[in-house]
Design an enzyme around this catalytic site. Sequence first.
Site, mmCIF file in Angstrom:
data_model
loop_
_atom_site.group_PDB
_atom_site.id
_atom_site.type_symbol
_atom_site.label_atom_id
_atom_site.label_comp_id
_atom_site.label_asym_id
_atom_site.label_seq_id
_atom_site.Cartn_x
_atom_site.Cartn_y
_atom_site.Cartn_z
ATOM 1 C CG ASP A 59 -6.718 -6.713 59.126
ATOM 2 O OD1 ASP A 59 -6.016 -5.811 59.603
ATOM 3 O OD2 ASP A 59 -7.144 -7.683 59.789
ATOM 4 N N GLY A 87 -10.727 -5.417 60.315
ATOM 5 C CA GLY A 87 -10.051 -6.602 59.833
ATOM 6 C C GLY A 87 -10.879 -7.331 58.811
ATOM 7 C CB SER A 88 -12.851 -10.406 59.224
ATOM 8 O OG SER A 88 -11.862 -10.845 60.128
ATOM 9 C CE LYS A 133 -3.118 -8.404 62.745
ATOM 10 N NZ LYS A 133 -3.442 -7.433 63.794
ATOM 11 N N GLY A 192 -12.035 -11.246 64.045
ATOM 12 C CA GLY A 192 -12.516 -12.278 63.135
ATOM 13 C C GLY A 192 -13.960 -12.671 63.336
ATOM 14 N N GLY A 241 -13.716 -7.084 65.647
ATOM 15 C CA GLY A 241 -15.150 -7.262 65.443
ATOM 16 C C GLY A 241 -15.859 -6.093 64.781
#
Length: 290
Positions: A17, A230-231, A74, A146, A209
């Site tokens: 991301d 992602g995060s 997205k 997240g 995650g």
Amino acid sequence: KIKSGLAQMLKGGVIMDVVTPEQAIIAEKAGACAVMALERIPADMRKSGQVCRMSDPKMIKDIMAAVSIPVMAKVRIGHFVEAQVLEALEVDYIDESEVLTPADWQNHIKKNEFKVPFVCGAKDLGEALRRINEGAAMIRTKGEAGTGDVSEAVKHITKIRGEIAEYKGTLKTEEQLAEKAKELRVPVELLKETLEQGKLPVVNFAAGGVATPADAALLMQLGCEGVFVGSGIFKSSHPEKLARAIVEATTHYSDAKKLLEVSSDLGEMMGGVCVESIKQTDKRLAEIGW
Ligand code: PLP
């Protein structure tokens, strides 16, 4: 077929991301096989409590201009017009994502009607096969985006692999297959193909995650064919180093010596929030619309 062939090219890779062209360049240099262009990463969306929509095509375009690897973006579940917009922009892949606020709580996008390949999330075999039947070229576990907590992604890949193994052993007759296909709301041919292959007929990545090199390797050892991060990366203290380490860990996922090497001295990982602490399950993104 062509679309799932495109997705096969990502196999074994890491999709990161990114919210700026600068982050996209870091991801590309670290060896990402693709980037996901977003305005806000899931950890921040989770906090916002606002309606989360497709990102501004202008920012996606700037990221497309900055890198040569494929760029994904997205759209909201069921929002086929956001998908038309991103197809016109010529993004490489569209993620119909539960991380955004669903636009339709009943119907997903008819992905067969598009030329661009789609990736969709799934928590179990039925969900994965319904998305594939709608035209998804790639499946990712939903995990719990997240959070930095890998346990939901583990649960989902274990479930999908477990159901395939179980049905392969127990569904012997045409009647049993037809009954299960009806229960899962998918064509019997798709179920048969899956059980024959012993895996989903499209590429199956992990997501939700994943925060460390060991998390990525864990999901690969559990049978995933690549990972979305992602995060985790840009919420850590040393994104460049961590990004490279996760790519290495995904490639050499069963080499403990290599995993030791790339896990060491990475600085601060994202803080995260453990899934168990999200007491109200309706706040869990993976449960949206269920
Ligand atoms: N996941 C999300 C985020 C949804 O919004 C929905 C339904 O609208 C579903 C899954 C359910 O889709 P299905 O029942 O086909 O698995």
